[in-house]
Design a protein around this motif. Structure first.
Motif, PDB file in Angstrom:
ATOM      1  N   GLN A   3      15.864  -1.871  28.144  1.00 16.10           N
ATOM      2  CA  GLN A   3      17.230  -1.658  28.615  1.00 16.10           C
ATOM      3  C   GLN A   3      17.279  -0.629  29.718  1.00 16.10           C
ATOM      4  O   GLN A   3      18.271  -0.567  30.442  1.00 16.10           O
ATOM      5  N   VAL A   4      16.262   0.217  29.812  1.00 16.71           N
ATOM      6  CA  VAL A   4      16.258   1.319  30.766  1.00 16.71           C
ATOM      7  C   VAL A   4      15.025   1.189  31.659  1.00 16.71           C
ATOM      8  O   VAL A   4      13.899   1.284  31.173  1.00 16.71           O
ATOM      9  N   GLU A   5      15.262   0.970  32.945  1.00 11.22           N
ATOM     10  CA  GLU A   5      14.167   0.811  33.910  1.00 11.22           C
ATOM     11  C   GLU A   5      14.159   2.033  34.818  1.00 11.22           C
ATOM     12  O   GLU A   5      15.126   2.262  35.551  1.00 11.22           O
ATOM     13  N   GLN A   6      13.058   2.766  34.787  1.00 11.39           N
ATOM     14  CA  GLN A   6      12.991   4.032  35.513  1.00 11.39           C
ATOM     15  C   GLN A   6      12.012   3.911  36.666  1.00 11.39           C
ATOM     16  O   GLN A   6      10.935   3.347  36.517  1.00 11.39           O
ATOM     17  N   SER A   7      12.402   4.506  37.809  1.00  9.35           N
ATOM     18  CA  SER A   7      11.524   4.461  38.977  1.00  9.35           C
ATOM     19  C   SER A   7      11.680   5.736  39.810  1.00  9.35           C
ATOM     20  O   SER A   7      12.730   6.381  39.763  1.00  9.35           O
ATOM     21  N   THR A  28      25.501  -2.271  29.524  1.00 10.15           N
ATOM     22  CA  THR A  28      26.457  -1.194  29.776  1.00 10.15           C
ATOM     23  C   THR A  28      26.137   0.012  28.903  1.00 10.15           C
ATOM     24  O   THR A  28      26.031  -0.102  27.685  1.00 10.15           O
ATOM     25  N   MET A  29      26.002   1.151  29.543  1.00  8.19           N
ATOM     26  CA  MET A  29      25.701   2.391  28.845  1.00  8.19           C
ATOM     27  C   MET A  29      26.915   3.314  28.897  1.00  8.19           C
ATOM     28  O   MET A  29      27.671   3.301  29.886  1.00  8.19           O
ATOM     29  N   SER A  65      28.447   4.149  35.461  1.00  4.29           N
ATOM     30  CA  SER A  65      28.395   3.188  34.355  1.00  4.29           C
ATOM     31  C   SER A  65      28.699   1.769  34.834  1.00  4.29           C
ATOM     32  O   SER A  65      28.069   0.807  34.391  1.00  4.29           O
ATOM     33  N   LYS A  66      29.647   1.660  35.767  1.00  2.00           N
ATOM     34  CA  LYS A  66      30.055   0.337  36.269  1.00  2.00           C
ATOM     35  C   LYS A  66      28.907  -0.384  36.951  1.00  2.00           C
ATOM     36  O   LYS A  66      28.711  -1.591  36.760  1.00  2.00           O
ATOM     37  N   GLU A  67      28.146   0.365  37.749  1.00  2.00           N
ATOM     38  CA  GLU A  67      27.029  -0.241  38.485  1.00  2.00           C
ATOM     39  C   GLU A  67      25.713  -0.064  37.752  1.00  2.00           C
ATOM     40  O   GLU A  67      24.653  -0.411  38.276  1.00  2.00           O
ATOM     41  N   PHE A  86      12.322  12.097  32.218  1.00  2.00           N
ATOM     42  CA  PHE A  86      12.808  10.935  31.484  1.00  2.00           C
ATOM     43  C   PHE A  86      14.323  10.871  31.563  1.00  2.00           C
ATOM     44  O   PHE A  86      15.006  11.900  31.460  1.00  2.00           O
ATOM     45  N   CYS A  87      14.840   9.647  31.663  1.00  2.00           N
ATOM     46  CA  CYS A  87      16.250   9.432  31.378  1.00  2.00           C
ATOM     47  C   CYS A  87      16.325   8.749  30.016  1.00  2.00           C
ATOM     48  O   CYS A  87      15.389   8.055  29.605  1.00  2.00           O
ATOM     49  N   ALA A  88      17.424   8.977  29.327  1.00  2.00           N
ATOM     50  CA  ALA A  88      17.683   8.311  28.056  1.00  2.00           C
ATOM     51  C   ALA A  88      19.148   7.917  28.058  1.00  2.00           C
ATOM     52  O   ALA A  88      20.005   8.748  28.391  1.00  2.00           O
ATOM     53  N   ALA A  89      19.442   6.679  27.720  1.00  2.00           N
ATOM     54  CA  ALA A  89      20.812   6.198  27.807  1.00  2.00           C
ATOM     55  C   ALA A  89      21.236   5.561  26.492  1.00  2.00           C
ATOM     56  O   ALA A  89      20.428   4.923  25.805  1.00  2.00           O
TER      57      ALA A  89
END
Lengths: 108, 111
Positions: A3-7, A28-29, A65-67, A86-89
């Motif tokens: 669900q979370v793609e990090q780059s 949607t997060m 959040s919308k995009e 790291f991001c975590a959503a």
């Protein structure tokens, strides 16, 4: 799927320069957090956002959040900024899920 | 800032034995989590816990895993029996809800 793609997965910066890290979400997060994991493995809280932009020193984060994305901007990078970011959503009623991380190396 | 304490910081056990990892969450927090990280790679969600119950668990939360928080004491992760693939750093986190606060991790080595 993830669900979370990090780059990017890895990033090298010279001291004093800057860049942006990004997380894209496939669903949607409702909130996102950013962490720095240092060389000892400790997770340091950087930002928690339900919307908009927050700034703290040389760091700035935005959550749209919308995009379905969030960014972390680092400016004037210092050697101690090295580590894995790291991001975590969190979405729906689910617990936060982490991205794969960005390994940042800051060089003199 | 708020602190989450984890005990032990490091444990080495033989495959097949039982292990209990302990977490002392932030005092007024209501939600508790376990995540697993192998070799500094991705943080994988295992389970979250609220009001004495498991709220959500992932595929990594095998039948050999269990969590509890008896009478507001430590929030524990028990693995019985352990397997080689359980070797990892296990991070506990808590939230009020909202922002998660993490402990320093418990490094588990299964031989």
């Amino acid at each position: 799927g993830d669900q979370v793609e990090q780059s990017p997965s890895a990033l090298s910066l010279h001291e004093g320069t800057g860049s942006a890290l990004r997380c894209n979400f496939t669903t949607t997060m409702r909130a996102v957090q950013w962490f720095q994991q240092n060389s000892r493995g400790s997770l340091i809280n950087l930002f928690y956002l339900a919307s908009g932009t927050k700034e703290n020193g040389r760091l700035k984060s935005t959550f749209n959040s919308k995009e379905s994305y969030s960014t972390l901007h680092i400016r004037d990078a210092q050697l101690e900024d090295s580590g894995t970011y790291f991001c975590a959503a969190e979405g729906g009623n689910n617990a936060p899920r982490f991205g794969a991380g960005t390994k940042l190396s800051v060089k003199p | 800032g708020p602190k989450v304490l984890q005990i032990p910081s490091h444990q080495i056990i033989d495959m097949g034995q039982m292990v209990t990892l302990n977490c002392d969450p932030v005092s007024n927090h209501l939600y508790f989590y376990w995540y697993k990280q192998i070799l500094g790679q991705q943080m994988e969600f295992l389970v979250n816990f609220y009001n004495g119950k498991v709220m959500e668990k992932s595929k990594l939360f095998k039948d050999q895993f269990s969590v509890e928080r008896p009478d507001g004491s430590y929030f524990t992760l028990k693995i019985q029996p352990t397997a080689l693939e359980d070797s990892a750093v296990y991070f506990c986190a808590s939230s009020y809800p909202g922002q998660l606060y993490f402990g320093e991790g418990s490094k588990l080595t299964v031989l």
